[in-house]
Structure formats: C-alpha cells, structure tokens
Design an enzyme around this catalytic site. Sequence first.
Site, short mmCIF file in Angstrom:
data_model
loop_
_atom_site.label_atom_id
_atom_site.label_comp_id
_atom_site.label_asym_id
_atom_site.label_seq_id
_atom_site.Cartn_x
_atom_site.Cartn_y
_atom_site.Cartn_z
N ARG C 331 12.87 -30.03 57.90
CA ARG C 331 12.11 -29.38 58.99
C ARG C 331 10.29 -29.28 59.05
O ARG C 331 9.41 -29.30 60.37
CB ARG C 331 12.51 -27.34 58.26
N HIS C 402 9.50 -19.03 60.49
CA HIS C 402 11.62 -18.88 60.65
C HIS C 402 11.68 -18.15 58.84
O HIS C 402 12.43 -17.15 59.04
CB HIS C 402 11.57 -20.13 59.90
N GLU C 426 16.80 -14.39 50.34
CA GLU C 426 14.72 -14.82 50.78
C GLU C 426 13.98 -14.12 50.14
O GLU C 426 12.79 -14.71 50.12
CB GLU C 426 15.05 -14.79 51.67
N LEU C 442 21.54 -19.75 53.75
CA LEU C 442 22.93 -19.68 53.43
C LEU C 442 23.57 -19.21 51.52
O LEU C 442 24.02 -19.13 51.04
CB LEU C 442 23.92 -19.44 54.21
#
Lengths: 279, 258, 639
Positions: C331, C402, C426, C442
């Site tokens: 990313r 994000h 997180e 996840l």
Amino acid sequence: MAQTISRSDSRGRVKPLRRRTRELPWPANLYQTAVGKKYVMAITGIGLLGFVVAHMIGNLHIYQSPLEINEYGEALRDLGGDLIPRTFLLWLLRVGLAGMFVIHIHSAYSLARMSETSNERYERKQDYIAANFASRTMRWTGPIILLYLFFHLADLTWGWWLGDTYLRGDVYHNVVESMNSVPIAIIYVVANVALAVHIYHGTWSLFQSLGINNPHYNAARRGFAVGISAMILAGNLSFPILVQVGVIDEDDRTTPPAGSVEHEAIAPLSATTVLEVRS
Amino acid sequence: MSKNLDLKLRIWRQDGPDAPGSFLDIEAKGISEDASFLEMLDTVNERLLDDDVEPINFPHDCREGICGTCGMMVNGRAHGPEKATATCQLHMRKFDDGDEITVEPWRAASFPVIKDLVVDRSPLDRIVEAGGFISAPTGTAPDANQILIPKEAAEMSMDAASCIGCGACVASCPNSAAQLFTAAKLTHLNVLPQGQPERWKRTEAMVETMEEYFGACTNHGECHEACPKEIPLDFIAFMNRDYIKAKIKNRSLASQIS
Amino acid sequence: MINLDSKVPDGPLADKWDNHRFAMKLINPPNKRKFKVIVVGSGLAGASAAASLGELGYNVDVFTYHDSPRRAHSISAQGGINGAKNYQNDADSIHRLFYDTVKGGDYRSREANVYRLSQVSVDIIDQCIAQGVPFAREYGGLLANRSFGGAQVSRTFYARGQTGQQLLLGAYQAMAAQIATGKVTLHNRSDVLDIVTKDGEACGVVVRDLLTGQVSSHSAHAVVLATGGYGNVYYLSTNALACNVTASWRAHRKGAAFANPCFGQIHPTCIPAGDEFQSKLTLMSESLRNDGRIWVPRDIDESRSADQISEAERYYYLEEKYPTFGNLVPRDVASRNAKTVVDQGHGVGELKNGVYLDFADSIGREGIDVIRERYGNLFDMYERITGEDPYRQPMRIYPASHYSMGGLWVDYNLMTTVPGLYALGECNFSDHGANRLGASALMQGLADGYFVLPYTIGDYLAPKLGNAAIPTDDPVFTEAVAEVDTRTRHWLSKSGTKSADHYHRELGTVLRDYCGMARDKTGLEKALSEIPAIREEFRKDVKVLGSADGLNQSLEKVNRVDDFMELAELVVRDALDREESCGAHFRDESQTDEGEALRDDDNYSYVAAWEWKGPNQPQELHKEHLEFENIELTQRSYK
C-alpha cells in the site's frame, strides 16, 4: 439510575410490546404466534378459496338451463348418496366452511390488532412502492366479504326479502328474481370486486405464509394470483350483469324441463307453476 | 462543473421520546449536487450553529452504506427515493432545484425516538441474542475445508448475511413488522451445514422474540423495496416454512431425514 | 517511569507461543467466574475477545458508543482476511506469512508477535467457518482464495467485498450468544471517556451514557481496550465519522505508552475528494488491484476521456516500475507513486486529483459477469458516489488515510505499560510495523481477541484470585467521574463561534499537508508550531449548543476532537524524531536514488514509545529496540 427513556426497562432497554405466553400443546401452539396464525390463515384461505372457486363453477350451471342449476343445488343436498342421511355431508361442509371463516377472521383480527399496537404513523404520508391497493385493503375487503356473505345467505338461502316470491329449491328462479333488482345487482357487483381483490392478494400471500417458495416457480406466483382472481371475478360478475341485461331470464321457462320425471322433487317447479305463484 | 441546489427542508425535531415533536422548516440554499444527503445535513447543521440553533441530531457513522447506522424517512420513503441505497449513499444529484424534502425518523412502537432523527433500534439486537448465532466456542472448530458448502448455498447465505441491520424494513412496513431482518439473519445461518444442529431452536427463538416487539407481516413487500441491500422476500417465506417445521419436527431424527 | 519489557518468551521462534502458553499461570474454570473484565469497543477485536472471555467463564462488561455492537467500523473492511492455510498449493506457509508481514511492515515490528499472528491465522479461518461466516467458495464446495497487495500467494479469504462485515457479524453473534447467557453484559451508546487506575493498575472506566448524559464508573479486575485506530486525526479518512482516539488517549494520559504514532497508513484505492464539504473519503477495496490496472495519461495536458487514450499514451507506472509485483505492490508504495504522478500533473478527473484504475482488460479477459460477481457491490458503490459507471469507464482513485499501525504500546501479552490494561486490534501498535499488508487488519483483530488475550489475561488475573474489584465508591472512581463530568459540561459554557468540525478540518489539513504520504523536517516543524495554536484557538472558540443531559452529537464530537488535538502533536513529533523512511513513514530526506523509502536500521530499528508527562509537556521518548533473529533485513524491493 434508571434512564428516562420511556418504553424502556430499568437498564434502558426498549421493553417488549407484548410478552410471550406459556406455550400450549401442539398443534394449538401454532396459533399462538403471528407466523403460525398466518399459516393457519393461509390454510383456511385455501379452503375458502376452494369453496369460492367450486361455488362459482357450480353456479355456471345456470347457463345450461334452469333445470341443470336446480339439479346441481339438489345434488349438493344429496351428496354422499344413500350412504348417509340426506344433507348430512352438505351440513358437514357448511360447518367446516363456517369454522374456516371464523378462524380466518379471528386470525386476521388478531394480526391486525398486533400490527396496530406495533405501528406509528408518519406525519408525512408514506410513499408506498410495493404495497398495492389489494394488500393495503385486505382489512376492508375482508369485512365487506363477511357482510356480503350474510347478505347473500339472506338473499338466496333464506329468502328474507324475496318473501313469497322466494321458492325453496328453485335456484334459477330465485337468482333471476333477486338480481333483477338494480340495487341488489350493484351490491353483488361491488362485493364480488372486493372478493376478487381480496383473493388476489390472498392467493399470492399464501405462498409466502406457507413458505412455498422455489426459484423455479416463484415468478409464476403473481400470475397464478392474477389468473385465479380474474377467473372468479369474471364468473361471479357474469350473474348479476347478465340478469340485468336480460340474458338470463325466465322468459323461456314455458315447458317443463325434459327428464323431469326422474326428478320428482323438482318437477313442480316448472316455469308455469312459477308464473302461477307469482300472479 | 457540478450544480448547486436550493432546497426547502422540513426536518423532524424532537427533544426526547416523550417530548412532542414538530417539523423545522429550513431553506437550504446552494447545496452542491455532489454532496451526499448526510453531507447536506452537515452543511445545514453548520448553518444552524451559526444561527445559534442546536444542530440536528441524526444517525450516521461509516457513510459508505455498510454500518447500517444511518436511516431516515426521506419524502415518505425509507432511505429516500433511490433504490438499494442507504441514506448515506444517497446523493443530492438525485434531487432537483427547488425540491421540498421532508425528513422524519424511523417510526415504529419498538423504535422510540431518542432525539430528532435518532431512534433506538436495539430490539433488533434482542432478536439476534435470542438465537441468531451458531454456538461454536473459540477453539472448537474443525479445519475450515472439512465442511463442504455448495457454492449456491454459500451465495444464498451471503445474500442473507449482507443485511446491514438498518431497520428500514421495519420503518417502511405498514405493520411495523421485522420479518425481513429476522428472515435475513435466520437464512444466513439456516442454509449452512454448520447452522443445522441449532436450526429449529434458533428459528423458534428468533421468530418468537421478533413478535414480542414488532407487528405481523401481511406480505406487502414494502420492506424489500426499502432495503438498501435488496434482501429478497423469499427469505421471509423460507423463515415461515422453517418456523412451521420447527414446530412439527421430531428433532431427534435430524440425521435421518432432511 | 515506563519499563518497556516486551516479555517475548525465549526459545526458537516457532516454539515461543507454545512455550509461553505452557508457562502462563492458569485459573481453573469455577474461579474464572470470580473475575470481571471490561472490554471497550465491539469491533472484531472487542467482540471476539468478549465472546471468548465469556465462553471461558469470565464476567464481561462490553462498552460501545454505537447503538449496536455490529456497527463497529470493522464492518467496513472489504477485501479479505489472510490465513496461512496453503489451500491453493502455492507454497504458502506460516513462515511465509510471517516473512511477508515483517517485510511488508518494513522491519519495524516485533518478530515474535508477528510469528504468533501467522500461527493463529490458520485457527481464525477455522473458527470463522464454524461460526457460519459465508466465505466465497469454489464449485466443489471448498474455500476460495485471492491474492492481495504485498504477497505473491493467494491466501486471502473473502466474502464478496464485505469480508469485514461478515467477520464482525460472526464475532458479534458469538458475543450475542454470551449476552444471552448473561456472561457478557452489553452497554451500548456508552462512551468510555476515561480509564481509572489505582496503585498504578487499571481497575475500571468512566462512561458517559449517550442517551442520558449521565457519567458513571464501572470497575473490573482488568480493562481491555479494543477501540480501533485514530485515522480520523486527518479529518478526511476512510474511517467512520465516530472513530476516535479518546479511550486510547485517556489511557495514554494515565500512563500507557503510545507507540509509533507517525505510522499511519494511507490507503491507495479511495475515491478522490470532490469538494470541501466532503465528510469522508470512501475506500474501494484493495482487492480491486487484482483485476484493475492503474494508469495515468503520459501527457500532463491530456483532456480526452479515458477510452480515447491509446495504449501507447497511457503510463502504467506501477507495472513499469515494479515488473514483479506490478499493481500489487504494498500500500505505501502504491500510495506514494500515485502521489508522485499526481504531483507531476498526470492526475485525472475534474480536479486532476486521481489516477485511473481500469478494468477494461479483465472484463475483456474474464467477462463482465465474473467481474460483477467479484466486485459488483464496489462498482455499484462507486457509481452511486460519483455518478460514473466503472464497467464502462475506469475508476478514479487516490490515496487516503486509512489505518493506524501505531497505537498503544503492548508487550507480548498485549498488556500496555499500565498493568491490567490491555490493547487489542488496531488500537495497539503490535504487528504491522511501519506498514500493514492488505487483509491483515481483520486477521490481527481476531487473533488478538480469539486466540491471544483469552490466554494471556489469565496470567495477569491468576494471582488476584480472592481480590474483589475496587468498589466504584472508591475515591479514584468518584474523582474520575467528577472530572469527566466537568470536562464534558465545560464545553457548553463557552461562548465560541465555530464548530468542532471547523477546527477538526483545520487540524486535518495541517496534518495532511505536512505529515501525510511524504514528510520533511521543515514541514513537520511547521506543523509542530501550528498545531498547538489551532488547539488553543479550538479550546477558546469552539461552539457547542444543546445540553449535556441527553443525546448531543456535537458534544460527543467536541470531546473527541479535543483528544485528536493532543494526539496530532505527538504524531508530528514522532515523525520528526524518526529521521528515516520506513513503510508508510516517508521522509523526503531519506530515500534511495530510485525514490524508494530508505531505512536507517542502525539508528532507528526501534519502536518509539512515548510517555505522557502532563498537559502541555512534551512526551518522553522510550525506545524498544527490535531484534531480528530470523529475518535478514533487506531494502524492500517489489520490482
């Protein structure tokens, strides 16, 4: 500290609108829930629908001849032949039908009550997309049909307002007599439109309620509902309309029906005697 | 370039569940058609604040149509005029300049208004707690690929599981019935092999809990039209059938007869 | 004084977790019910932890500010979840997932934690299937997989584009089962506004009931935070609007070290901002990069529509620069390259602020139905938001904030520097280093909740058998309640002029400009001088109307923005301190000749854990040095 939100319990949770009652033994427990009631409603609906269809088809005998329809009426009383007492089976059917009516109506009433207590109306009128005229008028067409049922019984079974002109056993004569009157014909037309509308939603809906559902034929369910209600509408409306326009009348009942010898019970009910009685 | 719209808004305001509510009429000028419906409300709120009026409380969170928090009656339709769209994904380009837009909270006896457009939808959680789960305590699972699931069944389960729990089905239902929500939750689990052992118990518990809070379904089909995820009505039929089966079945024979 | 003891067990990497599980103290089943645990947050980590703890027999109190636990932002995760199952026979293994994750994180994560994560990833998939999560299947009935950014194997399990939703429903339903048994008590619409400690140990929380405004306290033997990330500090992000740092930040103020705050992930595939009223940026799943090709026009003055631009005139910059990974680079690499081409003027769309993600080739190859099945809901969503049809014209995408790799510092047991206070998912810093791979969030949330915390918490609680939880009439609680109540109410007494959103937007702009995808010393210093000014102005001038005794969304918001204002400064300070580039943290001063992130392993191979020193005092930096015994540190290359 308890929250101040109304309709909530001490933990601030929304309270149930109704509490579950103790479960009754099977099969009465089915009737304790709305889903079960809908199931019962669908089953009784099928029974009643069967009656309406058979009744409509049976009435079509009127187009054959006065004799045929009268014979048909007689045959109903004779159901079961000599095996059982006369009219026994007919009474059984009548009681069964009445029972289905009562259950159908009772479940409809209690489901409507349940929805009423669950519902709150919008200030701005809701803009419905799927809910159609038929589905939203079930609670109006239902009572109309009930009233119509009594009217119809009083008219042609009990002969309340035909009075002396009412001839027990001469179905053809009674129908013509009754529906010749414009107000009565209008009542029949209006009631049968209500009946068809009711049947249209009911027939589609019963598949949902019974859980009869399969991608292979789901698309056909609407068509089936349209077909069956259209058929009933066309059949039932034909009687008052055709009497009114004079297609069905007693002008031709001058000769005793052929073969009346075998049907002694209805032999005297020839057109001539009818005319005599009337005069 | 994007256009701007001048709108006449009528927005429901209510201080609390027992307080009387009423519409607040607002002229909203110069709203960009690229704004989402909720961003339009944001803009209105900023202006209200400038005018010393308490901003409107409205339910919202993810703003991408998946969390199910948002939901309001827009011009008499749950989530507004756009099909298969949650309020947050409704964009102002679907409206015309000069439109009058009426906004109301979800209304149902079991969705009491908390404030303005925010309602309490927690009875939906009660339905899940009643049985909307497969009892599989952590650590007890067999290898994932040991359970074969036909693709079609997995897809059907997923169709049902895509319900976001927004409550539009209840809000749009003339009976305030929660059939579509419950059926979606139930179908998700009942069509899977893993869901079979508790299938009948789950079905009974969820349906009966649902009926403590909500109205009776009369098969209008309004819920499906309002549903942002287009959950099909077939699932309601599936639930009805499972409920009757649950009442009739001899559950100890589950392994012999499907 | 903070002690950063990572408590990583001894022994070979593959045996550490096993050894540790054996070494930990146990509580026998009947005794577990004598303990109470508070879980804050009901997302993947919180719900899975609450469910598992309830199943074990602990009494659990779950707090969420949502109306229903199922609304937690985990629900928005689209793409998938990694699991080292090697179902696709493509040489995947626990070690490879471990390696990919450490490498993808640019060697700024703790080896032992990541290895454990890879180990339990396998169990997570099993667990989710048992719960009835409808993952995608092949026709034979077996599970389907897809590949994801930063990996060369297909190990990602998915449920259409709604994997997060399905996993959250699984965890929520497991928790609902425990709520039904009474082992878990759910407190919805309850905002946790402070963590309470006594004698240095966590003993409870202070909660504001969002419906009544009432502030109360709850006590327990341990407190578990699973409150998600702080991406909303940038104002515009892919996070849900209510996502906030408050619970973590309050924990930080009570002594929990905050680690690597500058590691914030920018997601490469989001719908570009349209206008200033925009409230959030919508993420389009990274899985789209499997089938979409990313390009921009070579000519910076290009004005034709995409279909009129010939192949030769298209600049497939990722495929050209990174032939091996192509459009599937991690990313950070994808994001930075998008920024580069847009900064060069190649951008597309009305505002020239995006790049194309083009599906024409895959639609031609696989057919429109296959593409619709894979991404239908994403395409629909794109069309609803932009009014453009991605089946006919390429999507426009641009990176957006994000995910936060940074968060509360935790040891191997997931305990923060405050004993009895745990951080999961997180909201901790643990497993992703400086950059998180797709489909790993996840995995981490569920790993922590299902398979790590339920074991490690017993080790902490076991010696406390027989001790009652601190009663809530203890002064530590009553004082905390009074403090929170005063803090909340004081906003209403101000006669300010501007909304909390206004200041939040200002803060976000500063952070995006100076501490976004690329950072440099001058910019960071500028941000460091501007942020306190914005904060002071905000605290003086914010305007909140309404009452504190009922639902008041503006009041909720202002409390959260207040904490973001403090966090933002720490994010910048951390970015300034780390004079290297690694993963998502790209310092312009530190890059290779090819413009890639250049790490400085000699000086910065550490976790930066910041200790709160009081209001308006700079935090103190502590360093946990990272040792890599099993992986050789290399310059990441995805060419």
